[in-house]
Design a protein around this motif. Structure first.
Motif, short mmCIF file in Angstrom:
data_model
loop_
_atom_site.label_atom_id
_atom_site.label_comp_id
_atom_site.label_asym_id
_atom_site.label_seq_id
_atom_site.Cartn_x
_atom_site.Cartn_y
_atom_site.Cartn_z
N LYS A 76 -6.15 0.65 8.13
CA LYS A 76 -4.86 -0.04 7.93
C LYS A 76 -4.45 -0.03 6.46
CE LYS A 76 -5.05 -3.17 11.91
NZ LYS A 76 -5.05 -4.59 12.36
N LYS A 77 -5.44 -0.01 5.60
CA LYS A 77 -5.17 0.01 4.17
C LYS A 77 -4.98 1.44 3.67
CE LYS A 77 -7.21 -1.67 -0.18
NZ LYS A 77 -8.39 -2.35 -0.78
N VAL A 78 -5.80 2.33 4.16
CA VAL A 78 -5.84 3.70 3.63
C VAL A 78 -4.65 4.53 4.11
CG1 VAL A 78 -7.07 5.90 3.84
CG2 VAL A 78 -8.30 3.84 3.20
N LEU A 124 -0.32 8.16 2.91
CA LEU A 124 1.02 8.67 3.25
C LEU A 124 1.93 8.63 2.03
CD1 LEU A 124 2.67 9.72 5.68
CD2 LEU A 124 3.45 7.37 6.03
N GLY A 125 1.85 7.52 1.29
CA GLY A 125 2.66 7.39 0.08
C GLY A 125 2.27 8.41 -0.98
N VAL A 126 0.95 8.66 -1.12
CA VAL A 126 0.46 9.60 -2.12
C VAL A 126 0.96 11.02 -1.84
CG1 VAL A 126 -1.61 10.78 -2.98
CG2 VAL A 126 -1.59 8.29 -2.79
N LEU A 139 2.96 5.80 -3.12
CA LEU A 139 4.09 6.62 -3.52
C LEU A 139 4.14 6.80 -5.04
CD1 LEU A 139 6.75 8.08 -2.74
CD2 LEU A 139 7.91 5.87 -2.99
N PHE A 140 3.94 5.70 -5.77
CA PHE A 140 4.00 5.80 -7.23
C PHE A 140 2.75 6.47 -7.81
CE2 PHE A 140 7.44 2.75 -6.66
CZ PHE A 140 8.37 3.27 -7.55
N PHE A 141 1.62 6.34 -7.12
CA PHE A 141 0.45 7.12 -7.53
C PHE A 141 0.69 8.61 -7.29
CE2 PHE A 141 -2.37 3.25 -7.33
CZ PHE A 141 -2.82 3.33 -8.64
N GLY A 142 1.39 8.94 -6.18
CA GLY A 142 1.74 10.33 -5.91
C GLY A 142 2.67 10.89 -6.96
N MET A 150 0.80 -1.22 0.00
CA MET A 150 0.00 0.00 0.00
C MET A 150 0.84 1.28 0.00
SD MET A 150 -2.80 -1.44 -0.33
CE MET A 150 -3.79 0.03 -0.39
N PHE A 151 1.88 1.34 0.83
CA PHE A 151 2.68 2.56 0.89
C PHE A 151 3.39 2.82 -0.44
CE2 PHE A 151 6.87 4.52 1.49
CZ PHE A 151 6.47 5.77 1.94
#
Length: 576
Positions: A151-153, A158-160, A123-126, A118-119
């Motif tokens: 837990k998923k979101v 954070l990555g986005v 990150l790559f979506f960001g 997820m993270f």
């Protein structure tokens, strides 16, 4: 136009510092990617294309893994192979556009998402968002749907935001304005939602067709109407408001325009934006793979109907690829709300290829079923026709684009002949007249050049470039006062006409008016930080004023911007 902007922006990043100046008008990741390549390998237009070919190869590998994950290894293999030979993916691998990088980032983000990372996925979506902000609509909907699953979101969110926050902070620090990623959205919204919009033309009505011309016109019109200097976010909101006003005042017309854009977005015809895809593909082997024939627009005219069959079968079997449906719908909508072109739908292509591969396999296995064949037949007929007559592009524009490239490469005769061909195709294409006039002026055929520019003024009396060119012609004739008037007219029509400021400065320099000349040169350079000639001339003023150390530092900077500037190199040798 966009490839040139990306190239210029990358060089500006290298010469002006990695943070550059002002708020980002367009999403920054791709220009920074180019700048990094230029920093490592030198400014070379071949290197980015080689890099993008490598990235495109990895994208095909990711398509294989996504097809395998969502459906089966067989689907993945077919989808990966189709991606490797899909002509439009190959075409855009060779363009200095963000398409190639964006596709890779999105595919990697989806691969990580489907594997529960997820993270990293966020990150790559960001990173995708700071390449193409339209992806924000998908990200918002995805987070909204999964809001209860903290837990998923949380790691995903954070990555986005990790790549987005530095861009927003940089905009605030360097531009003194609150801009999340870029401030182009409002302008693009009005382009696709105004009384004259056809859904595909990428310029504001009554502005220039060139990239910088259109940019400065959009800014100038907003500031003239508001009667004050505007921040980037204010210009963005100005055009967004005008687009919304059009929709509210003309709801029926706006809705019909929305339906038209929706249809064109999924039509098999490849709507060109920067260059006519069909014309330019004639110069490569892609001419054998990209076709526009009556009732046959290949490849998208075949891919899209096949992908609908894949969606039909996967829905019937309740397969778990809802995240891909959400992306297809939200990403499509994020462009249909603005305006549509072939390259805007390119990130959908790999996902559609996966569905089409699955649909093709199932269709072959279940040939007796009538519903899939009916879906394919209806979709094929519907999206391989041209009800809006868009398959006849402006060849005048296309030939002028090639002519400008030939002029840039030093082939004046080739440019001249193509510009004549452009006028033959479109007798009102003023840019072609201007190019012919410039070539004739440079060949000292001044009487002929003047007639061409006069013809240009009859077609469009408000084009700053024509007055600038007439200024150059008058200067060549020795008529300085007339030249000054033409340059001033160009500046009045376009307060951002850097070259007119520079040439006007040249006349003041010759007249010994150093202060006036320096102000004009600095104005020109501030408007276009890559305009090395204006910077060189400002160094010349300091040299004549006796400030040789100042001239030396300026000419060193000129060579950083353009190492091929012979005048700066000679001047530095003189000072040594």
């Amino acid at each position: 136009m966009d490839p040139l902007y990306h190239h210029q922006m990358a060089i500006s990043i290298l010469t002006g510092g990695w943070l550059s100046e002002g708020c980002f008008f367009r999403a920054p990741l791709y220009p920074y990617f180019l700048a990094l390549l230029y920093k490592i390998f030198g400014v070379n237009l071949l290197i980015p294309r080689i890099g993008q070919a490598i990235i495109g190869s990895f994208s095909c590998l990711l398509v294989y893994h996504l097809g395998k994950k969502v459906f089966s290894k067989k689907v993945g293999l077919i989808a990966g192979l189709v991606s490797a030979f899909y002509p439009l993916l190959i075409y855009f691998d060779g363009e200095l556009l963000l398409t190639n990088l964006l596709i890779f980032l999105l595919l990697l983000a989806f691969y990580l998402l489907l594997n529960g990372r997820m993270f990293l996925s966020g990150l790559f979506f960001g990173l995708s968002a700071i390449t193409r902000p339209n992806i924000l609509l998908f990200l918002f909907l995805f987070l909204l749907i999964n809001l209860r699953n903290r837990k998923k979101v949380f790691p995903f969110f954070l990555g986005v935001i990790l790549p987005i926050i530095p861009v927003a902070l940089r905009n605030y620090i360097k531009g003194k304005d609150i801009v999340l990623i870029a401030w182009q959205g409002g302008i693009n919204f009005y382009i696709g939602n105004n009384p004259e919009s056809d859904g595909i033309t990428a310029i504001i009505p009554n502005t220039r067709g060139s990239w910088w011309g259109g940019f400065y016109d959009a800014r100038r019109i907003a500031e003239e109407e508001m009667k004050r200097e505007l921040k980037p976010s204010e210009i963005d909101r100005f055009w967004l408001k005008k687009g919304i006003e059009f929709i509210l005042k003309n709801p029926k017309k706006a809705f019909l325009l929305f339906l038209k854009k929706t249809y064109l977005f999924f039509n098999g015809y490849e709507i060109s934006n920067n260059r006519d895809i069909y014309l330019f593909s004639r110069f490569t082997y892609l001419k054998y793979l990209i076709h526009k024939l009556p009732f046959f627009f290949f490849p998208f005219g075949l891919l899209f109907p096949l992908s609908l069959i894949g969606i039909y079968f996967s829905q019937r079997e309740k397969k778990k690829e809802g995240i891909l449906y959400l992306f297809l719908i939200s990403y499509s909508l994020s462009f249909i709300l603005f305006f549509v072109t072939a390259r805007y739908r390119m990130p959908l292509i790999p996902i559609l290829i996966i569905f089409a591969s699955y649909g093709g396999i199932r269709l072959f296995k279940e040939r007796s079923q009538s519903i899939p064949f009916a879906i394919f037949s209806v979709a094929y007929i519907l999206f391989n026709i041209d009800p809006f007559r868009i398959t006849s592009p402006n060849l005048g524009q296309s030939y002028t684009t090639i002519a400008l490239a030939k002029k840039e490469a030093g082939d004046d005769e080739g440019a001249y002949q193509l510009a004549l061909k452009a006028i033959k195709e479109d007798s009102l294409w003023v840019e072609a007249y201007n190019l012919i006039g410039v070539i004739l002026t440079e060949k000292n055929r001044l009487v002929e050049a003047k007639k061409v520019f006069e013809k240009s003024l009859i077609i469009n009396p408000y084009l700053p470039e024509t007055y600038h060119n007439l200024g150059n012609l008058s200067y060549a004739e020795g008529e300085r006062e007339k030249a000054k008037e033409f340059y001033r007219t160009a500046i009045r029509l376009d307060p951002y006409a850097a070259r007119s400021y520079n040439n006007l400065g040249n006349i003041y320099l010759e007249e010994g008016k150093m202060k006036e000349a320096l102000e004009l040169y600095e104005k020109a350079y501030n408007l276009e930080p890559l305009f090395d000639i204006a910077l060189f001339h400002s160094g010349l003023v300091y040299y004549y004023l006796g400030e040789k150390s100042k001239a030396f530092s300026i000419w060193k900077k000129v060579l950083k911007i353009n190492p091929k500037n012979k005048l700066a190199r000679l001047a530095l040798q003189e000072l040594k």
